[in-house]
Write a protein that holds these residues in place. Sequence first.
Motif, PDB file in Angstrom:
ATOM      1  N   SER A  68       0.683  -1.242  -0.039  1.00  0.00           N
ATOM      2  CA  SER A  68      -0.537   0.316   0.115  1.00  0.00           C
ATOM      3  C   SER A  68       1.223   1.042   0.230  1.00  0.00           C
ATOM      4  O   SER A  68       0.532   2.374  -0.742  1.00  0.00           O
ATOM      5  CB  SER A  68      -0.923   0.441   1.616  1.00  0.00           C
ATOM      6  N   LEU A  69       1.242   1.208   0.760  1.00  0.00           N
ATOM      7  CA  LEU A  69       2.590   2.716   0.923  1.00  0.00           C
ATOM      8  C   LEU A  69       3.549   2.959  -0.632  1.00  0.00           C
ATOM      9  O   LEU A  69       4.054   3.911  -0.873  1.00  0.00           O
ATOM     10  CB  LEU A  69       3.623   2.869   2.164  1.00  0.00           C
ATOM     11  N   ASN A 113       2.353   1.651  -3.848  1.00  0.00           N
ATOM     12  CA  ASN A 113       2.082   1.683  -4.707  1.00  0.00           C
ATOM     13  C   ASN A 113       1.855   0.604  -5.696  1.00  0.00           C
ATOM     14  O   ASN A 113       1.833   0.338  -6.790  1.00  0.00           O
ATOM     15  CB  ASN A 113       1.635   3.254  -5.536  1.00  0.00           C
ATOM     16  N   THR A 147      -2.638  -1.963  12.322  1.00  0.00           N
ATOM     17  CA  THR A 147      -3.506  -2.653  10.614  1.00  0.00           C
ATOM     18  C   THR A 147      -4.688  -3.054  11.197  1.00  0.00           C
ATOM     19  O   THR A 147      -5.741  -3.085  11.953  1.00  0.00           O
ATOM     20  CB  THR A 147      -2.713  -3.339  10.921  1.00  0.00           C
ATOM     21  N   PHE A 190      -3.882   1.755  10.164  1.00  0.00           N
ATOM     22  CA  PHE A 190      -3.761   2.150   8.911  1.00  0.00           C
ATOM     23  C   PHE A 190      -4.588   0.860   8.946  1.00  0.00           C
ATOM     24  O   PHE A 190      -4.791  -0.375   9.446  1.00  0.00           O
ATOM     25  CB  PHE A 190      -2.355   1.964   8.877  1.00  0.00           C
ATOM     26  N   SER A 248      -4.929  -1.369   5.152  1.00  0.00           N
ATOM     27  CA  SER A 248      -4.393  -1.055   3.886  1.00  0.00           C
ATOM     28  C   SER A 248      -5.484  -1.591   2.825  1.00  0.00           C
ATOM     29  O   SER A 248      -5.620  -1.029   1.705  1.00  0.00           O
ATOM     30  CB  SER A 248      -4.167  -2.276   3.609  1.00  0.00           C
ATOM     31  N   LYS A 273      -7.110   2.622   3.030  1.00  0.00           N
ATOM     32  CA  LYS A 273      -5.758   3.765   2.691  1.00  0.00           C
ATOM     33  C   LYS A 273      -5.716   4.718   3.150  1.00  0.00           C
ATOM     34  O   LYS A 273      -5.008   5.984   3.448  1.00  0.00           O
ATOM     35  CB  LYS A 273      -5.116   3.432   1.210  1.00  0.00           C
ATOM     36  N   LYS A 305      -2.766   7.470   4.377  1.00  0.00           N
ATOM     37  CA  LYS A 305      -1.193   6.627   3.855  1.00  0.00           C
ATOM     38  C   LYS A 305      -0.699   8.158   3.686  1.00  0.00           C
ATOM     39  O   LYS A 305       0.918   8.193   3.752  1.00  0.00           O
ATOM     40  CB  LYS A 305      -1.520   5.868   2.587  1.00  0.00           C
TER      41      LYS A 305
END
Length: 198
Positions: free
Chosen positions: A42-43, A45, A142, A174, A176, A179, A182
């Motif tokens: 996710s971070l 992309n 998470t 956070f 995923s 997002k 982010k």
Amino acid sequence: MRIKKSDFITSAVKKNQYPIDNRVEVAFVGRSNVGKSSLINSLTNRKKLAKVSQTPGKTRLVNFFLINDDFYLVDLPGYGYAKVSKAEKDSWGKTVEMYLTGREQLKRVVLLVDSRHKPTGDDIIMHEWIKHFGYDVIVVATKSDKLTRNELKKNEKVIKETLKLNSDDKLYFFSSLNKDGKDELIDNLFLEFATDLD
């Protein structure tokens, strides 16, 4: 800060397999199946930069990803998975300990916990271990999309109390999936180590 480029560089078991270019490293550690690979993807992309497995405990190596040709994001093996042998658990533990002990390039450790549950005994031990060795530690909870706003507030208190976080310690939630937060998370995890701030 934007992550514009992310590349898998190497997987390692021994110190002589680690990168030797002295770039800063930020390590991610957490229980098996806490969502570490999903967070990394996710971070950055990238859907498949870190391999997401339905089988907990799949990450058994120290994986190095180069971010923006600038610093390393390091994915450590997950801990706490019950369905493996003691010998295998010991092996993973030694791999993580070897990396975390005396790694000068390592400037921050990101401890992932599951926002839905009270941190486990393993989470507590890992948090204390990281702090004992003087690393800057940030806790990321998470799977926050699974919780209501009230549950998030309640679980934030539980996580802070269980890990004995003080007012200076950082805790972020956070997901995923959605997002949310982010950009803020990327800045808080990596900004001070980045040379390309665009």
